[in-house]
Design a protein around this motif. Sequence first.
Motif, PDB file in Angstrom:
ATOM      1  N   VAL A   1       0.877  -1.160   0.000  1.00  0.00           N
ATOM      2  CA  VAL A   1       0.000   0.000   0.000  1.00  0.00           C
ATOM      3  C   VAL A   1       0.919   1.215   0.000  1.00  0.00           C
ATOM      4  O   VAL A   1       1.762   1.364   0.893  1.00  0.00           O
ATOM      5  CB  VAL A   1      -0.934   0.016   1.226  1.00  0.00           C
ATOM      6  CG1 VAL A   1      -1.791   1.282   1.226  1.00  0.00           C
ATOM      7  CG2 VAL A   1      -1.808  -1.236   1.258  1.00  0.00           C
ATOM      8  N   VAL A   2       0.746   2.063  -1.013  1.00  0.00           N
ATOM      9  CA  VAL A   2       1.609   3.232  -1.184  1.00  0.00           C
ATOM     10  C   VAL A   2       0.747   4.491  -1.050  1.00  0.00           C
ATOM     11  O   VAL A   2      -0.303   4.605  -1.686  1.00  0.00           O
ATOM     12  CB  VAL A   2       2.307   3.190  -2.563  1.00  0.00           C
ATOM     13  CG1 VAL A   2       3.236   4.387  -2.745  1.00  0.00           C
ATOM     14  CG2 VAL A   2       3.086   1.878  -2.728  1.00  0.00           C
ATOM     15  N   ASP A   3       1.184   5.410  -0.194  1.00  0.00           N
ATOM     16  CA  ASP A   3       0.405   6.626   0.042  1.00  0.00           C
ATOM     17  C   ASP A   3       0.613   7.661  -1.065  1.00  0.00           C
ATOM     18  O   ASP A   3       1.352   7.420  -2.031  1.00  0.00           O
ATOM     19  CB  ASP A   3       0.682   7.195   1.438  1.00  0.00           C
ATOM     20  CG  ASP A   3       2.084   7.763   1.625  1.00  0.00           C
ATOM     21  OD1 ASP A   3       2.802   8.024   0.623  1.00  0.00           O
ATOM     22  OD2 ASP A   3       2.483   7.958   2.795  1.00  0.00           O
ATOM     23  N   LYS A   4      -0.043   8.808  -0.921  1.00  0.00           N
ATOM     24  CA  LYS A   4      -0.021   9.850  -1.952  1.00  0.00           C
ATOM     25  C   LYS A   4       1.373  10.437  -2.181  1.00  0.00           C
ATOM     26  O   LYS A   4       1.634  11.006  -3.234  1.00  0.00           O
ATOM     27  CB  LYS A   4      -0.977  10.986  -1.572  1.00  0.00           C
ATOM     28  CG  LYS A   4      -2.429  10.579  -1.528  1.00  0.00           C
ATOM     29  CD  LYS A   4      -3.277  11.734  -1.011  1.00  0.00           C
ATOM     30  CE  LYS A   4      -4.686  11.297  -0.710  1.00  0.00           C
ATOM     31  NZ  LYS A   4      -5.471  12.399  -0.129  1.00  0.00           N
ATOM     32  N   GLN A   5       2.233  10.326  -1.187  1.00  0.00           N
ATOM     33  CA  GLN A   5       3.598  10.836  -1.319  1.00  0.00           C
ATOM     34  C   GLN A   5       4.555   9.788  -1.899  1.00  0.00           C
ATOM     35  O   GLN A   5       5.749  10.035  -2.019  1.00  0.00           O
ATOM     36  CB  GLN A   5       4.129  11.316   0.038  1.00  0.00           C
ATOM     37  CG  GLN A   5       3.446  12.566   0.559  1.00  0.00           C
ATOM     38  CD  GLN A   5       2.070  12.264   1.150  1.00  0.00           C
ATOM     39  OE1 GLN A   5       1.845  11.223   1.746  1.00  0.00           O
ATOM     40  NE2 GLN A   5       1.146  13.173   0.960  1.00  0.00           N
ATOM     41  N   GLY A   6       4.028   8.620  -2.230  1.00  0.00           N
ATOM     42  CA  GLY A   6       4.872   7.565  -2.793  1.00  0.00           C
ATOM     43  C   GLY A   6       5.624   6.781  -1.730  1.00  0.00           C
ATOM     44  O   GLY A   6       6.659   6.190  -2.010  1.00  0.00           O
ATOM     45  N   ARG A   7       5.069   6.739  -0.509  1.00  0.00           N
ATOM     46  CA  ARG A   7       5.716   6.025   0.589  1.00  0.00           C
ATOM     47  C   ARG A   7       4.976   4.722   0.872  1.00  0.00           C
ATOM     48  O   ARG A   7       3.746   4.674   0.864  1.00  0.00           O
ATOM     49  CB  ARG A   7       5.726   6.877   1.852  1.00  0.00           C
ATOM     50  CG  ARG A   7       6.477   8.186   1.690  1.00  0.00           C
ATOM     51  CD  ARG A   7       6.340   9.043   2.905  1.00  0.00           C
ATOM     52  NE  ARG A   7       4.912   9.302   3.170  1.00  0.00           N
ATOM     53  CZ  ARG A   7       4.469  10.126   4.115  1.00  0.00           C
ATOM     54  NH1 ARG A   7       5.332  10.768   4.881  1.00  0.00           N
ATOM     55  NH2 ARG A   7       3.177  10.309   4.295  1.00  0.00           N
ATOM     56  N   ILE A   8       5.725   3.691   1.164  1.00  0.00           N
ATOM     57  CA  ILE A   8       5.146   2.395   1.521  1.00  0.00           C
ATOM     58  C   ILE A   8       4.588   2.487   2.929  1.00  0.00           C
ATOM     59  O   ILE A   8       5.293   2.841   3.866  1.00  0.00           O
ATOM     60  CB  ILE A   8       6.198   1.276   1.442  1.00  0.00           C
ATOM     61  CG1 ILE A   8       6.703   1.126   0.008  1.00  0.00           C
ATOM     62  CG2 ILE A   8       5.611  -0.049   1.945  1.00  0.00           C
ATOM     63  CD1 ILE A   8       7.899   0.200  -0.130  1.00  0.00           C
ATOM     64  N   ARG A   9       3.303   2.144   3.072  1.00  0.00           N
ATOM     65  CA  ARG A   9       2.653   2.189   4.379  1.00  0.00           C
ATOM     66  C   ARG A   9       2.329   0.805   4.924  1.00  0.00           C
ATOM     67  O   ARG A   9       2.128   0.640   6.117  1.00  0.00           O
ATOM     68  CB  ARG A   9       1.384   3.031   4.299  1.00  0.00           C
ATOM     69  CG  ARG A   9       1.639   4.462   3.855  1.00  0.00           C
ATOM     70  CD  ARG A   9       2.512   5.234   4.838  1.00  0.00           C
ATOM     71  NE  ARG A   9       1.837   5.546   6.058  1.00  0.00           N
ATOM     72  CZ  ARG A   9       1.166   6.648   6.296  1.00  0.00           C
ATOM     73  NH1 ARG A   9       1.103   7.604   5.389  1.00  0.00           N
ATOM     74  NH2 ARG A   9       0.556   6.821   7.443  1.00  0.00           N
ATOM     75  N   LEU A  10       2.238  -0.191   4.017  1.00  0.00           N
ATOM     76  CA  LEU A  10       1.969  -1.559   4.457  1.00  0.00           C
ATOM     77  C   LEU A  10       2.500  -2.526   3.414  1.00  0.00           C
ATOM     78  O   LEU A  10       2.389  -2.275   2.215  1.00  0.00           O
ATOM     79  CB  LEU A  10       0.458  -1.795   4.640  1.00  0.00           C
ATOM     80  CG  LEU A  10       0.058  -3.202   5.087  1.00  0.00           C
ATOM     81  CD1 LEU A  10       0.341  -3.394   6.572  1.00  0.00           C
ATOM     82  CD2 LEU A  10      -1.401  -3.478   4.797  1.00  0.00           C
ATOM     83  N   ARG A  11       3.060  -3.606   3.906  1.00  0.00           N
ATOM     84  CA  ARG A  11       3.492  -4.716   3.061  1.00  0.00           C
ATOM     85  C   ARG A  11       2.616  -5.909   3.445  1.00  0.00           C
ATOM     86  O   ARG A  11       2.597  -6.324   4.595  1.00  0.00           O
ATOM     87  CB  ARG A  11       4.961  -5.020   3.332  1.00  0.00           C
ATOM     88  CG  ARG A  11       5.474  -6.230   2.613  1.00  0.00           C
ATOM     89  CD  ARG A  11       6.930  -6.428   2.968  1.00  0.00           C
ATOM     90  NE  ARG A  11       7.398  -7.706   2.473  1.00  0.00           N
ATOM     91  CZ  ARG A  11       8.460  -8.322   2.925  1.00  0.00           C
ATOM     92  NH1 ARG A  11       9.169  -7.770   3.906  1.00  0.00           N
ATOM     93  NH2 ARG A  11       8.825  -9.467   2.433  1.00  0.00           N
TER      94      ARG A  11
END
Length: 182
Positions: free
Chosen positions: A146-156
């Motif tokens: 799951v990748v947030d709006k800033q392009g950061r991984i939030r969940l694998r």
Amino acid sequence: MTSKRSLLTFAPLAAFLLLALVLGVSLMRGKARDLPVDKVRPFPAAALAPLRPGQPGLATADLKGQVTLVNVFASWCPSCALEAPMLKSITDSGITPVYGVAWLDAPEKTTAWLSTYGDPFSRIGQDTTGRLGTDLGVTGAPETFVVDKQGRIRLRFVGPIDQASWQGKLLPLVTQLQAEKG
């Protein structure tokens, strides 16, 4: 003496076969689990070639501005076939885009797999060398990020996504991240 020697000769082989059996059964069960991200981190730099000419590949820049799911899959992965209908349902819902990473797979095999199981992906990038998979820490397919709006991984999320995992874990996070400003 001869029977002890022959037994010792085959002991490593027997141990290996037992371990392979245990690991194989674990993988075939397709037990999914989410792995919390220790710290929120940017999606690794990537510019994956498209699967088919004229279609978009997948680059890190594509992951900014909206919440996305990035699904690592392969034609040789039995669990990937199990989750394909759920991914298609997510895509059809319009809640969030689902991007695919064809991991360690030949393009012609990936194309054939998509013809058989359907294509749930808005974009597909080829990771034939496994470089992106390594940068993501992928241990097997399927894995979804799951990748947030800033392009950061939030969940694998490791394993196939099913209705329960979508409704209970992934969708609430996607909804929360979509509501956040930024």
